[in-house]
Scaffold this active site. Structure first.
Site, PDB file in Angstrom:
ATOM      1  N   HIS A   1       0.816  -1.228   0.000  1.00  0.00           N
ATOM      2  CA  HIS A   1       0.000   0.000   0.000  1.00  0.00           C
ATOM      3  C   HIS A   1       0.846   1.272   0.000  1.00  0.00           C
ATOM      4  O   HIS A   1       0.320   2.361  -0.173  1.00  0.00           O
ATOM      5  CB  HIS A   1      -0.946  -0.004   1.203  1.00  0.00           C
ATOM      6  CG  HIS A   1      -2.045  -1.012   1.074  1.00  0.00           C
ATOM      7  ND1 HIS A   1      -3.297  -0.698   0.598  1.00  0.00           N
ATOM      8  CD2 HIS A   1      -2.078  -2.348   1.311  1.00  0.00           C
ATOM      9  CE1 HIS A   1      -4.047  -1.783   0.569  1.00  0.00           C
ATOM     10  NE2 HIS A   1      -3.332  -2.805   0.996  1.00  0.00           N
TER      11      HIS A   1
ATOM     12  N   ASP B   1       3.357   9.439  -1.496  1.00  0.00           N
ATOM     13  CA  ASP B   1       2.188   8.682  -1.061  1.00  0.00           C
ATOM     14  C   ASP B   1       1.975   7.528  -2.026  1.00  0.00           C
ATOM     15  O   ASP B   1       2.112   7.718  -3.246  1.00  0.00           O
ATOM     16  CB  ASP B   1       0.946   9.599  -1.067  1.00  0.00           C
ATOM     17  CG  ASP B   1      -0.009   9.297   0.077  1.00  0.00           C
ATOM     18  OD1 ASP B   1      -0.052   8.135   0.515  1.00  0.00           O
ATOM     19  OD2 ASP B   1      -0.696  10.228   0.526  1.00  0.00           O
TER      20      ASP B   1
HETATM   21  P1  ADQ Z   1      -3.177   6.435   4.219  1.00  0.00           P
HETATM   22  O1  ADQ Z   1      -1.793   6.920   4.353  1.00  0.00           O
HETATM   23  O2  ADQ Z   1      -3.937   6.331   5.481  1.00  0.00           O
HETATM   24  O3  ADQ Z   1      -3.255   5.040   3.438  1.00  0.00           O
HETATM   25  P2  ADQ Z   1      -5.167   7.548   2.236  1.00  0.00           P
HETATM   26  O4  ADQ Z   1      -4.980   6.800   0.985  1.00  0.00           O
HETATM   27  O5  ADQ Z   1      -5.502   8.968   2.023  1.00  0.00           O
HETATM   28  O6  ADQ Z   1      -3.907   7.509   3.204  1.00  0.00           O
HETATM   29  O7  ADQ Z   1      -6.349   6.848   2.985  1.00  0.00           O
HETATM   30  C1  ADQ Z   1      -6.856   7.364   4.160  1.00  0.00           C
HETATM   31  C2  ADQ Z   1      -8.310   6.951   4.383  1.00  0.00           C
HETATM   32  O8  ADQ Z   1      -8.665   7.367   5.692  1.00  0.00           O
HETATM   33  C3  ADQ Z   1      -9.239   7.633   3.408  1.00  0.00           C
HETATM   34  O9  ADQ Z   1     -10.297   6.777   3.095  1.00  0.00           O
HETATM   35  C4  ADQ Z   1      -9.731   8.848   4.207  1.00  0.00           C
HETATM   36  O10 ADQ Z   1     -11.035   9.272   3.909  1.00  0.00           O
HETATM   37  C5  ADQ Z   1      -9.653   8.365   5.635  1.00  0.00           C
HETATM   38  N1  ADQ Z   1      -9.290   9.510   6.473  1.00  0.00           N
HETATM   39  C6  ADQ Z   1      -8.154  10.226   6.424  1.00  0.00           C
HETATM   40  N2  ADQ Z   1      -8.207  11.233   7.313  1.00  0.00           N
HETATM   41  C7  ADQ Z   1      -9.400  11.151   7.913  1.00  0.00           C
HETATM   42  C8  ADQ Z   1     -10.067  11.917   8.911  1.00  0.00           C
HETATM   43  N3  ADQ Z   1      -9.509  12.997   9.446  1.00  0.00           N
HETATM   44  N4  ADQ Z   1     -11.286  11.531   9.316  1.00  0.00           N
HETATM   45  C9  ADQ Z   1     -11.851  10.451   8.760  1.00  0.00           C
HETATM   46  N5  ADQ Z   1     -11.298   9.704   7.808  1.00  0.00           N
HETATM   47  C10 ADQ Z   1     -10.092  10.051   7.390  1.00  0.00           C
HETATM   48  C11 ADQ Z   1      -2.301   4.102   2.947  1.00  0.00           C
HETATM   49  C12 ADQ Z   1      -1.250   4.667   1.968  1.00  0.00           C
HETATM   50  C13 ADQ Z   1      -1.943   5.395   0.817  1.00  0.00           C
HETATM   51  C14 ADQ Z   1      -2.918   4.428   0.114  1.00  0.00           C
HETATM   52  C15 ADQ Z   1      -3.830   3.743   1.126  1.00  0.00           C
HETATM   53  C16 ADQ Z   1      -4.635   2.621   0.469  1.00  0.00           C
HETATM   54  O11 ADQ Z   1      -0.362   5.555   2.650  1.00  0.00           O
HETATM   55  O12 ADQ Z   1      -0.992   5.878  -0.104  1.00  0.00           O
HETATM   56  O13 ADQ Z   1      -3.716   5.157  -0.793  1.00  0.00           O
HETATM   57  O14 ADQ Z   1      -3.081   3.155   2.181  1.00  0.00           O
HETATM   58  O15 ADQ Z   1      -3.808   1.719  -0.187  1.00  0.00           O
END
Ligand code: ADQ
Length: 469
Positions: free
Chosen positions: A157, A374
Site C-alpha cells: 500500500h 504517497d
Molecule cells: P493512508 O496513508 O492512510 O493510506 P489515504 O490513501 O488517504 O492515506 O487513505 C486514508 C483513508 O482514511 C481515506 O479513506 C480517508 O477518507 C480516511 N481519512 C483520512 N483522514 C481522515 C479523517 N480525518 N477523518 C476520517 N477519515 C479520514 C495508505 C497509503 C496510501 C494508500 C492507502 C490505500 O499511505 O498511499 O492510498 O493506504 O492503499
C-alpha cells in the site's frame, strides 16, 4: 471456488450499516463474503506477556475473523519499531528518519514467524492467501518454510522505493527475496513496479520479462529471481465511487454541512484531510496557504483553509514532533493573518465519519492534497467523487502521490514548491465553471472505470491464475 484468506496487520471487523468503515475494509470484506474465507491479523490489543498462542476465532457466516493479541515487546519491535520507524520512512524517501536497528529488524522477522505459525494450521490446500502491506513482507516466505504451497499474493500500500534508496536498509536483499516468495506482487503504480523491476535486474541479477503478461494495469512483469518465478503488476487502488457520489448528495444537506456553511459566511473553502503523518506534507501545505495570502492578498478574509488531521502512531517520536511543529506553525500563521471575524487556518486533530467528510468535501472549492510521497492517496479520489457535477471544486494534487498518474486533470503540483502550490490555489479559486466541469467529468470517468471493486477483482483474478512459473 477457492477460499480467500486475507492477512493484514490490523483486522477491522465491520459494523454493518455504519458509514465509518474505510473503502478498503469494505472491499476486502466483499471479496471474503463472496468466496468465504478468513481475515487474519493483529486484534489491536497489546498484552503485557507473550503474544497470543492461539488465534481468537469469530465466525460471521462464511467468513471467520482470526485475530492475535500481540505481546508488548513484539508490538514495540515489529510495529512501532521496524515497520513504522524503518520501513515507513524508507519507503517514503525520508532517509534522515530511518532507524537502522538489529533488534527491531529481528522483532519484525519474529512476529512474521508468529503470524505464520498461527495461520498455517488454518489453511486449506486450495486456499488463496492475500497479504497486505509493509508490516508483513516476510510472511510469504515464513509460510513457505512451513510447507505452505498455496497461491500467495502480496499487495504493497506504500510506494516501493528506487533501488538506491532501498539499499539504505542493511537487509535489503533479504526483503526482496522475501517478496519473491509470493506468486503475485501488486503495487499501486507503474513507477513502483519499475523500481521493483530495476532492483531485480540490477541488484538481484534476476530476469525481468517485461510486458504482455495478463494482469494488473498495463500488463504484468514476469520475474525470475531467488529461484522463483512470479508476476508483478500495478493495481492502482481506488474508492467506492458510486457509493461516495450518492453519500455526498445527501450529506450536503446534513446538519454538519449546514453548520460549516454558516460558519464560512460566504467565504470560500480549501480542505485538507490526512492522517497526521510526515509523509503528507502538512507543514509545506500550511506554508503554501500562507504564500497564497501573501502573493494574492485579495483572498485574506475571503478564503478559509480547513485541515483535518487526526493523530496517528503516537508512540513514534517523529509523529510527536510533526504534531508539535504543525500546532506552532498554524498558531503563527493565524496570529499573523487572522482578523477579529476570521481565522485563516482551521486546524483540527480529530477524525470524522465518512458521511460528514463527504459533506465537507462537497462544500470545498479546493481539495488540497500535497503529500511529499504517497502510495496512492484515497482522499484525492474521495474529494473528486463528492463534488457537485454542476458546480465542482478543483483538486490540487501532488505529483508525488500515486493518484497523480491517474488523475491528470487535477492541478498537479510539486509540494516542495510553496510558491507553485500558491499559484495553483489561485488558479483553482479563479477557474471558470466550464473548465471545472470539464476537468471534473474527465476525473469521474477514471474513477468510475477503476473503482474499488474493479481493483479488488483484477487482483483476485490475477491471483486465481497463479502460479506463474
Ligand atoms: P493512508 O496513508 O492512510 O493510506 P489515504 O490513501 O488517504 O492515506 O487513505 C486514508 C483513508 O482514511 C481515506 O479513506 C480517508 O477518507 C480516511 N481519512 C483520512 N483522514 C481522515 C479523517 N480525518 N477523518 C476520517 N477519515 C479520514 C495508505 C497509503 C496510501 C494508500 C492507502 C490505500 O499511505 O498511499 O492510498 O493506504 O492503499
Amino acid at each position: 471456488m477457492s477460499r480467500l484468506v486475507v492477512v493484514s496487520n490490523r483486522v477491522a471487523p465491520i459494523d454493518e450499516g455504519k458509514q465509518t468503515a474505510g473503502g478498503l475494509a469494505v472491499a476486502v470484506l466483499a471479496a471474503l463474503k463472496k468466496s468465504g474465507g478468513i481475515w487474519f491479523g493483529w486484534s489491536g490489543t497489546v498484552v503485557e506477556d507473550e503474544s497470543q498462542s492461539e488465534p481468537t476465532r469469530t465466525d460471521a457466516g462464511r467468513l471467520t475473523y482470526a485475530t492475535l493479541d500481540l505481546g508488548r515487546r513484539d508490538f514495540e519491535e515489529y510495529y512501532n519499531g521496524f515497520a513504522n520507524q524503518t520501513l515507513w520512512p524508507l519507503f517514503h524517501y525520508r532517509l534522515g528518519l530511518v532507524s537502522v536497528d538489529r533488534r527491531t529488524r529481528e522483532g519484525y522477522q519474529r512476529v512474521n514467524g508468529i503470524f505464520a505459525d498461527r495461520l498455517a494450521p488454518l489453511l486449506h490446500p486450495d486456499d488463496m492467501v492475500w497479504v497486505h502491506d509493509y508490516h508483513l513482507i516476510p510472511l510469504g516466505e515464513e509460510l513457505r518454510t512451513r510447507g505452505c504451497g498455496q497461491r500467495l499474493g502480496f499487495f504493497l500500500h506504500t510506494p516501493f522505493p528506487a533501488p538506491e534508496v532501498l539499499k539504505v536498509l542493511p537487509n535489503h536483499a533479504d526483503l526482496v527475496r522475501q517478496l519473491c516468495a509470493y506468486d503475485l506482487l501488486g503495487f499501486h503504480t507503474e513507477v513502483d513496479l519499475r523500481c521493483f523491476a530495476n532492483y531485480i535486474r540490477y541488484e538481484a541479477r534476476g530476469e525481468v520479462d517485461e510486458r504482455g503478461h495478463d494482469g494488473g494495469q498495463g500488463g504484468g512483469i514476469r520475474i525470475r529471481a531467488f529461484g522463483r518465478t512470479l508476476l508483478a503488476c500495478a493495481f492502482p487502488i481506488s474508492i467506492d465511487t458510486a457509493n461516495l457520489e450518492s453519500l455526498a448528495q445527501t450529506a450536503a444537506r446534513s446538519r454538519h454541512a449546514e453548520r460549516l456553511r454558516e460558519s464560512l459566511a460566504g467565504r470560500r473553502l480549501i480542505i485538507g484531510v490526512d492522517r497526521l503523518d510526515y509523509s503528507k506534507g502538512l507543514p509545506k501545505r500550511f506554508e503554501a496557504f500562507q504564500q497564497l495570502m501573501e502573493t494574492y492578498p485579495e483572498h485574506c478574509n475571503r478564503v478559509s483553509f480547513l485541515q483535518i488531521a487526526p493523530p496517528s502512531r503516537e508512540d513514534v517520536p517523529e509523529y510527536i514532533a510533526i504534531r508539535r511543529e504543525l500546532s506552532e506553525l498554524s498558531g503563527r500563521i493565524n496570529g499573523h493573518f487572522a482578523e477579529f471575524d476570521w481565522v485563516p487556518i482551521r486546524y483540527l486533530n480529530k477524525s470524522f465519519g465518512r458521511r460528514i467528510l463527504a459533506g465537507f468535501y462537497r462544500q470545498a472549492h479546493i481539495g488540497l492534497v500535497t503529500p511529499l510521497r504517497d502510495g496512492m492517496n484515497l482522499v484525492a479520489k474521495e474529494y473528486v467523487a463528492c463534488q457537485d457535477p454542476g458546480n465542482p471544486g478543483v483538486l490540487v494534487l501532488s505529483e508525488f502521490a500515486g493518484a497523480a498518474l491517474e488523475l491528470a486533470q487535477a492541478l498537479i503540483v510539486n509540494p516542495y514548491d510553496t510558491e507553485g502550490v500558491a499559484d495553483a490555489l489561485q488558479r483553482g479559486l479563479t477557474m471558470p465553471l466550464e473548465e471545472r466541469k470539464e476537468r471534473h467529468a474527465a476525473l469521474m470517468g477514471t474513477l468510475r472505470r477503476n473503482d474499488i471493486t474493479a481493483w479488488r477483482e483484477s487482483y483476485v483474478n490475477a491471483l486465481t491464475r497463479a502460479p506463474y512459473s
